[in-house]
Design a protein around this motif. Structure first.
Motif, PDB file in Angstrom:
ATOM      1  N   LEU A   1      43.917  36.985  58.010  1.00  0.00           N
ATOM      2  CA  LEU A   1      43.258  37.080  56.700  1.00  0.00           C
ATOM      3  C   LEU A   1      43.851  36.334  55.597  1.00  0.00           C
ATOM      4  O   LEU A   1      43.455  36.052  54.535  1.00  0.00           O
ATOM      5  CB  LEU A   1      43.730  38.613  56.228  1.00  0.00           C
ATOM      6  CG  LEU A   1      42.607  39.497  57.094  1.00  0.00           C
ATOM      7  CD1 LEU A   1      42.929  40.854  56.592  1.00  0.00           C
ATOM      8  CD2 LEU A   1      41.359  39.302  57.004  1.00  0.00           C
ATOM      9  N   GLY A   2      44.958  35.214  56.151  1.00  0.00           N
ATOM     10  CA  GLY A   2      45.694  34.403  54.988  1.00  0.00           C
ATOM     11  C   GLY A   2      47.116  34.686  54.460  1.00  0.00           C
ATOM     12  O   GLY A   2      47.603  34.080  53.852  1.00  0.00           O
ATOM     13  N   ALA A   3      47.317  36.110  54.735  1.00  0.00           N
ATOM     14  CA  ALA A   3      48.744  36.629  54.180  1.00  0.00           C
ATOM     15  C   ALA A   3      49.712  36.347  55.492  1.00  0.00           C
ATOM     16  O   ALA A   3      49.891  37.460  55.974  1.00  0.00           O
ATOM     17  CB  ALA A   3      48.660  37.935  53.720  1.00  0.00           C
ATOM     18  N   ASP A   4      50.075  35.223  55.666  1.00  0.00           N
ATOM     19  CA  ASP A   4      50.914  35.057  57.067  1.00  0.00           C
ATOM     20  C   ASP A   4      52.499  35.586  56.625  1.00  0.00           C
ATOM     21  O   ASP A   4      53.209  34.710  55.828  1.00  0.00           O
ATOM     22  CB  ASP A   4      51.165  33.508  57.116  1.00  0.00           C
ATOM     23  CG  ASP A   4      51.811  33.198  58.435  1.00  0.00           C
ATOM     24  OD1 ASP A   4      52.146  33.984  59.139  1.00  0.00           O
ATOM     25  OD2 ASP A   4      51.996  31.913  58.967  1.00  0.00           O
ATOM     26  N   ILE A   5      52.609  36.567  57.001  1.00  0.00           N
ATOM     27  CA  ILE A   5      53.832  37.421  56.598  1.00  0.00           C
ATOM     28  C   ILE A   5      54.974  37.112  57.864  1.00  0.00           C
ATOM     29  O   ILE A   5      54.776  37.723  59.166  1.00  0.00           O
ATOM     30  CB  ILE A   5      53.629  38.981  56.558  1.00  0.00           C
ATOM     31  CG1 ILE A   5      52.783  39.150  55.155  1.00  0.00           C
ATOM     32  CG2 ILE A   5      54.887  39.857  56.108  1.00  0.00           C
ATOM     33  CD1 ILE A   5      52.501  40.648  54.705  1.00  0.00           C
ATOM     34  N   ASP A   6      56.072  36.648  57.380  1.00  0.00           N
ATOM     35  CA  ASP A   6      57.183  36.303  58.400  1.00  0.00           C
ATOM     36  C   ASP A   6      58.167  37.551  58.158  1.00  0.00           C
ATOM     37  O   ASP A   6      58.776  37.184  57.267  1.00  0.00           O
ATOM     38  CB  ASP A   6      57.755  35.057  58.235  1.00  0.00           C
ATOM     39  CG  ASP A   6      58.831  34.777  59.086  1.00  0.00           C
ATOM     40  OD1 ASP A   6      59.041  35.505  60.250  1.00  0.00           O
ATOM     41  OD2 ASP A   6      59.692  33.764  58.937  1.00  0.00           O
ATOM     42  N   THR A   7      58.393  38.366  58.919  1.00  0.00           N
ATOM     43  CA  THR A   7      59.336  39.494  58.748  1.00  0.00           C
ATOM     44  C   THR A   7      60.719  39.377  59.430  1.00  0.00           C
ATOM     45  O   THR A   7      61.750  39.802  59.100  1.00  0.00           O
ATOM     46  CB  THR A   7      58.871  40.942  59.465  1.00  0.00           C
ATOM     47  OG1 THR A   7      58.854  40.689  60.859  1.00  0.00           O
ATOM     48  CG2 THR A   7      57.589  41.136  58.649  1.00  0.00           C
TER      49      THR A   7
ATOM     50  N   THR B   1      55.071  31.789  49.160  1.00  0.00           N
ATOM     51  CA  THR B   1      55.258  30.272  49.271  1.00  0.00           C
ATOM     52  C   THR B   1      56.417  29.974  47.961  1.00  0.00           C
ATOM     53  O   THR B   1      56.590  30.509  47.168  1.00  0.00           O
ATOM     54  CB  THR B   1      54.087  29.722  48.646  1.00  0.00           C
ATOM     55  OG1 THR B   1      53.564  29.993  47.673  1.00  0.00           O
ATOM     56  CG2 THR B   1      53.056  29.831  49.826  1.00  0.00           C
ATOM     57  N   LEU B   2      57.051  29.091  48.347  1.00  0.00           N
ATOM     58  CA  LEU B   2      58.211  28.509  47.543  1.00  0.00           C
ATOM     59  C   LEU B   2      58.188  27.061  47.166  1.00  0.00           C
ATOM     60  O   LEU B   2      57.950  26.177  47.829  1.00  0.00           O
ATOM     61  CB  LEU B   2      59.578  28.880  47.786  1.00  0.00           C
ATOM     62  CG  LEU B   2      60.665  28.351  47.241  1.00  0.00           C
ATOM     63  CD1 LEU B   2      60.819  28.944  45.776  1.00  0.00           C
ATOM     64  CD2 LEU B   2      62.092  28.780  47.838  1.00  0.00           C
ATOM     65  N   ALA B   3      57.873  26.574  45.854  1.00  0.00           N
ATOM     66  CA  ALA B   3      57.829  25.248  45.383  1.00  0.00           C
ATOM     67  C   ALA B   3      58.864  24.936  44.457  1.00  0.00           C
ATOM     68  O   ALA B   3      59.099  25.592  43.562  1.00  0.00           O
ATOM     69  CB  ALA B   3      56.486  24.956  44.861  1.00  0.00           C
TER      70      ALA B   3
ATOM     71  N   VAL C   1      50.220  26.498  46.357  1.00  0.00           N
ATOM     72  CA  VAL C   1      50.584  25.229  47.394  1.00  0.00           C
ATOM     73  C   VAL C   1      49.249  25.081  48.055  1.00  0.00           C
ATOM     74  O   VAL C   1      48.874  26.027  48.798  1.00  0.00           O
ATOM     75  CB  VAL C   1      51.689  25.439  48.067  1.00  0.00           C
ATOM     76  CG1 VAL C   1      51.824  24.184  49.066  1.00  0.00           C
ATOM     77  CG2 VAL C   1      53.118  25.713  47.356  1.00  0.00           C
ATOM     78  N   LEU C   2      48.699  23.629  47.956  1.00  0.00           N
ATOM     79  CA  LEU C   2      47.559  23.522  48.746  1.00  0.00           C
ATOM     80  C   LEU C   2      48.107  22.786  50.046  1.00  0.00           C
ATOM     81  O   LEU C   2      48.898  22.171  50.008  1.00  0.00           O
ATOM     82  CB  LEU C   2      46.647  22.482  47.911  1.00  0.00           C
ATOM     83  CG  LEU C   2      46.148  23.001  46.622  1.00  0.00           C
ATOM     84  CD1 LEU C   2      45.017  21.841  46.064  1.00  0.00           C
ATOM     85  CD2 LEU C   2      45.431  24.354  47.124  1.00  0.00           C
ATOM     86  N   ALA C   3      47.328  23.062  51.285  1.00  0.00           N
ATOM     87  CA  ALA C   3      47.690  22.423  52.548  1.00  0.00           C
ATOM     88  C   ALA C   3      47.095  21.114  52.387  1.00  0.00           C
ATOM     89  O   ALA C   3      46.294  20.811  51.708  1.00  0.00           O
ATOM     90  CB  ALA C   3      47.066  23.204  53.784  1.00  0.00           C
TER      91      ALA C   3
ATOM     92  N   ILE D   1      47.316  27.717  50.319  1.00  0.00           N
ATOM     93  CA  ILE D   1      48.118  28.443  51.872  1.00  0.00           C
ATOM     94  C   ILE D   1      48.588  29.765  51.074  1.00  0.00           C
ATOM     95  O   ILE D   1      49.003  29.957  49.925  1.00  0.00           O
ATOM     96  CB  ILE D   1      49.620  27.562  51.866  1.00  0.00           C
ATOM     97  CG1 ILE D   1      49.240  26.063  52.275  1.00  0.00           C
ATOM     98  CG2 ILE D   1      50.517  28.341  52.666  1.00  0.00           C
ATOM     99  CD1 ILE D   1      50.476  25.103  52.277  1.00  0.00           C
ATOM    100  N   GLY D   2      48.203  30.696  51.889  1.00  0.00           N
ATOM    101  CA  GLY D   2      48.537  32.166  51.546  1.00  0.00           C
ATOM    102  C   GLY D   2      47.319  32.563  51.000  1.00  0.00           C
ATOM    103  O   GLY D   2      46.113  32.800  51.655  1.00  0.00           O
ATOM    104  N   GLY D   3      47.265  32.640  49.598  1.00  0.00           N
ATOM    105  CA  GLY D   3      45.903  33.098  48.979  1.00  0.00           C
ATOM    106  C   GLY D   3      45.240  34.443  49.182  1.00  0.00           C
ATOM    107  O   GLY D   3      44.308  34.769  48.896  1.00  0.00           O
ATOM    108  N   GLN D   4      46.324  35.304  49.531  1.00  0.00           N
ATOM    109  CA  GLN D   4      45.839  36.682  49.838  1.00  0.00           C
ATOM    110  C   GLN D   4      46.594  37.552  48.939  1.00  0.00           C
ATOM    111  O   GLN D   4      46.697  38.780  49.187  1.00  0.00           O
ATOM    112  CB  GLN D   4      45.741  37.223  51.254  1.00  0.00           C
ATOM    113  CG  GLN D   4      44.944  36.492  52.046  1.00  0.00           C
ATOM    114  CD  GLN D   4      43.472  36.597  51.744  1.00  0.00           C
ATOM    115  OE1 GLN D   4      43.091  37.824  51.210  1.00  0.00           O
ATOM    116  NE2 GLN D   4      42.606  35.494  51.716  1.00  0.00           N
TER     117      GLN D   4
END
Length: 845
Positions: free
Chosen positions: A352-358, A197-199, A103-105, A111-114
């Motif tokens: 770093l681009g890896a937005d981890i939501d725990t 990401t989920l599309a 997914v592109l912002a 988005i993400g990319g790591q």
């Protein structure tokens, strides 16, 4: 005695502060790493429970489940219809999914990319196993037409999207970029995608994007009727499962996924716990020194206790109680800091681009117990030696002002250390000669490290004298006094320097190995890379085959050679297989043959010498990627994998690769310019083809080499950052040792001032002591680390790291930084020493 011990802790709380800080950092690593991985595990388990039905029909889970080109096996609509008619089945949905729906912002960035998965899937409303909510819409509605899409809420937030906005996604299919209107927010189970990401699109669009328009599915999601067990419904649908697929229960699918996740997370835990161990090891030297100095300062007090009837055991227990109090306070604070550290890890990954939501941190009772055990255990063990020494001093001997370690003890430590070092070196040599387990080499390095630590009191002497000789022309008697003070108690100086030595040794080792790895990459590319440009996706993700077609039409391009990868089997053993354009691969990335020839056709295969166990040129072998299509191929050549720029051990032609089930998506493109074509114009034309695909890049040889080195550089930065904490503890050790030493030498400092030593000279003396200790640790650490780095590089020579590079300039910079660290560490102790009142100091006890 207990009351006396607690009062002693309170009376010396400031002196024990830095020791407590060392425990805080070590325990924080332990607690933080456990909390972070526990939180990730919980979040991933929530996802896994939401993405499996009561039964799942999926591609057979062998090596091909990790296919880097994407699995090409599909299920036809006829199988879906038959599965729906099975007894005990309430609902069956065809699922079309992909792991490459990036997914592109709104600003066009990825988005993400790591490396986090980019899930793409068609919408279906079946419930997950055991009635858990499956894929569901949390806001808005589900996509129903060709230009509609739903995202998970976190991805929409990160991309700056709201309902009604146009969203673009990238795929590896024939439609590399697609856009649709955001009509809803989707989620699995508990709502957290843990950085993925989920599309979600409708079924027809998913088939167009992920299956290039094929009317088929990648898996089936089966929901059982009420009262029907998962195992029963699996048995009912098994007769309809096509070749190359399997039916499994939702529990089995979820457990397998959870097991894979735990295995992946164990690396994170191990990585962080290694640095926790380093921090605690370095901190233990600080604790040893602190309690050693405090015991020396309290020698008269302890002697009076012995004279009043306290036994040696009670004295030992008294010192250990003080240590346990320090350990308990440090451990409790460390657990709290561990919470911040776990959040900091998430924030770092996000940056770093890896937005981890725990979904919130998890603090298990096990984490608290382990953290307390580690903190208390390390503190007690570190304080045991000084405590034991204190308990063995007789009351009369303790009344003396100075306690000097006997010379024979220092020599005995050096001899023992040398023997341990030799044993460690022998283990390392054994690994190099016999190619045994890497753990033999690790054990050898550990023994060499501890042997050096034991011998440091002797090894430090020539370094101290060399530093004094350099400083004497400028500082005169001050340099001599600093050297004598450093050598007065060799055990104390060695312990303080060893803390810094450990950090410097590890940093130097990784610096040498990292430089060697980068040098090996550069050498391999310079030797074998014959293309003018390389085109590839980020993180080795496959790219659309349409890119190569478009690049062939760019003015000035002579050749575009494809390379594809797939994981399958070779003679029924797991194998990574490479598909190449047979007519052009020799021009851009040839193989270096040991035997045979490289003229590939649709009935032949090349294999590496590493995999040619009992296989010779002319043998007929079996090869498959999708399990459903097995092909017999003749071995026409055996090549040297280390000397050839190959990503796999088995090379086949592109038609053969597709015939055995390989993907139609490319992993890498090699591009050659026509002779005389303008390089700038060709590069511009190639860039224009991928201008709207930010995940695909065009590199020349230098750019390609830089891209291959990037993971190594990232690893080094991360290791430097984490080992930097160990060095911070070592610096605190220098500050603590000097500060306590100033207190211990109060009368001596007063006498020096009385006989004419100026305040500035006193400050210089303390600074030189700090610099001396820092350089002793740094010099021994850099030398030892360089040895480790060279040995480590040799153990990995057969794995591609075959070029030894020693970055002398960077290692020299480490020594310069160590001297600067000494100057900074001495500021507070030197200032405190210079402020002492001369008369009060002389009259001090």
């Amino acid at each position: 005695m207990l009351t006396t011990s607690l009062k002693a802790v309170w009376a010396r709380k400031l002196r024990l502060l830095m020791s407590t800080f060392a425990i805080v950092l070590g325990v924080a690593f332990v607690a933080g790493s456990l909390m972070f991985t526990d939180s990730l595990n919980r979040a991933f388990s929530g996802i896994m429970n939401g993405i499996v039905g009561d039964a799942t029909v999926r591609a057979t889970q062998d090596a091909s489940q990790h296919s880097r080109g994407g699995d090409t096996r599909t299920i036809g609509p006829d199988v879906l219809a038959k599965a729906r008619s099975a007894k005990g089945v309430a609902q069956v949905d065809g699922v079309v999914s992909s792991m490459s729906a990036t997914v592109l912002a709104k600003n066009g960035k990825v988005i993400g990319g790591q490396g986090a998965p980019a899930f793409g899937v068609n919408y279906h409303d079946a419930r997950a196993a055991d009635g858990v909510p499956g894929l569901h819409i949390t806001q808005g509605r589900a996509p129903t037409s060709a230009r509609e899409i739903a995202l998970d809420a976190k991805t929409a937030e990160r991309g700056g999207y709201h309902l009604g906005d146009t969203v673009s996604i990238l795929t590896s299919g024939q439609t590399p970029r697609w856009s649709g209107r955001l009509v809803g927010y989707a989620s699995y189970a508990n709502g957290s995608m843990v950085g993925s990401t989920l599309a979600v699109v409708d079924t027809k669009t998913a088939q167009q994007l992920f299956l290039d328009g094929k009317d088929a599915y990648t898996s089936l999601w089966v929901q059982a009727r009420p009262g029907v067990s998962q195992s029963t419904v699996v048995e009912q649908i098994k007769p309809f499962v096509p070749k190359g697929f399997e039916a499994v229960t939702g529990k089995q699918a979820s457990d397998e996924a959870a097991s894979g996740i735990k295995k992946a997370l164990s690396f994170i835990t191990t990585f962080l716990l290694v640095f926790a161990g380093v921090a605690l090891l370095v901190g233990s030297f600080l604790i040893v020194n602190t309690f050693g100095i405090l015991v020396a300062q309290r020698s008269r007090e302890l002697a009076l206790l012995r004279a009043l009837g306290a036994s040696s055991r009670q004295v030992l227990a008294s010192v250990l109680v003080e240590a346990l109090v320090v350990g308990l306070v440090g451990s409790l604070v460390g657990i709290g800091v561990g919470v911040l550290l776990a959040k900091g890890i998430s924030a770092l990954l996000s940056a770093l681009g890896a937005d981890i939501d725990t979904g919130g941190l998890v603090l298990e009772p096990r984490t608290v117990a382990v953290s307390l055990l580690v903190g208390l255990g390390v503190t007690a063990l570190a304080a045991w030696l000084p405590a034991r020494r204190a308990s063995r001093i007789s009351p009369i001997a303790a009344m003396r002002d100075d306690q000097v370690e006997p010379e024979q003890t220092v020599r005995r430590r050096a001899v023992v250390g040398a023997l341990v070092f030799v044993v460690g070196a022998a283990l390392a040599a054994w690994k190099l000669a016999a190619d045994t387990s890497i753990w033999v080499f690790v054990a050898g390095m550990v023994l060499m490290l501890f042997g050096t630590i034991s011998a440091t009191p002797v090894l430090a002497r020539p370094v101290v004298r060399a530093i004094a000789a350099v400083a004497r022309p400028r500082s005169g008697i001050v340099a001599q006094l600093a050297a004598e003070n450093s050598l007065r108690n060799p055990r104390r100086t060695a312990a303080t320097a060893s803390a810094l030595m450990i950090g410097m040794a590890l940093v130097s080792m990784m610096t040498v190995f990292g430089a060697s790895a980068s040098g090996s990459v550069d050498a391999l590319i310079a030797k074998n890379f014959r293309g003018d440009y390389v085109v590839s996706g980020q993180f080795s993700e496959p790219i659309s085959a349409s890119i190569a077609t478009r690049m062939r039409s760019v003015d000035g391009v002579q050749t575009v050679s494809r390379l594809r990868l797939g994981d399958g089997t070779f003679n029924d053993a797991p194998a990574t297989i490479e598909g190449v354009d047979a007519a052009t691969f020799r021009q851009v990335a040839p193989v270096e043959l040991d035997s045979g020839k490289d003229a590939l056709d649709d009935r032949s295969v090349l294999i590496s010498s590493e995999k040619a166990y009992g296989i010779t040129v002319g043998d007929v072998t079996r090869l498959t990627i999708g399990r459903a299509n097995v092909k017999r191929l003749t071995v026409i050549g055996i090549f040297d994998r280390d000397a050839s720029p190959r990503a796999a051990d088995y090379v086949v032609s592109m038609p053969t690769f597709e015939a055995v089930g390989g993907s139609t998506k490319d992993n890498t493109l090699y591009v050659l310019r026509r002779p005389g074509a303008d390089a700038a114009n060709v590069k511009k034309g190639l860039d224009s083809v991928v201008a709207d695909l930010p995940t695909v890049t065009v590199k020349d040889q230098a750019g390609y080499a830089a891209e291959q080195r990037a993971p190594i550089d990232t690893m080094l930065v991360l290791i430097y950052g984490l080992l930097g904490l160990a060095i911070v503890i070592a610096v605190l050790g220098i500050i603590n040792t000097l500060a306590l030493s100033v207190i211990e030498r109060t009368r001596e400092i007063g006498l020096l001032r009385a006989v004419g030593l100026a305040r500035s000279q006193l400050r210089s003396m303390v600074r030189l002591e700090a610099v001396t200790i820092s350089l002793v640790g740094a010099v021994i650490g850099v030398v030892l680390g360089t040895i480790f780095g060279v040995l480590f590089q040799r153990t990995q020579a057969n794995s591609g790291v075959d070029v030894l590079v020693i970055p002398w300039l960077r290692l020299a910079l480490f020594l310069l930084l160590a001297a600067l660290v000494g100057v900074l560490a001495a500021w507070w102790p030197a200032r405190r020493a210079a402020k002492l009142n001369v008369l009060a100091a002389i009259s001090a006890p």
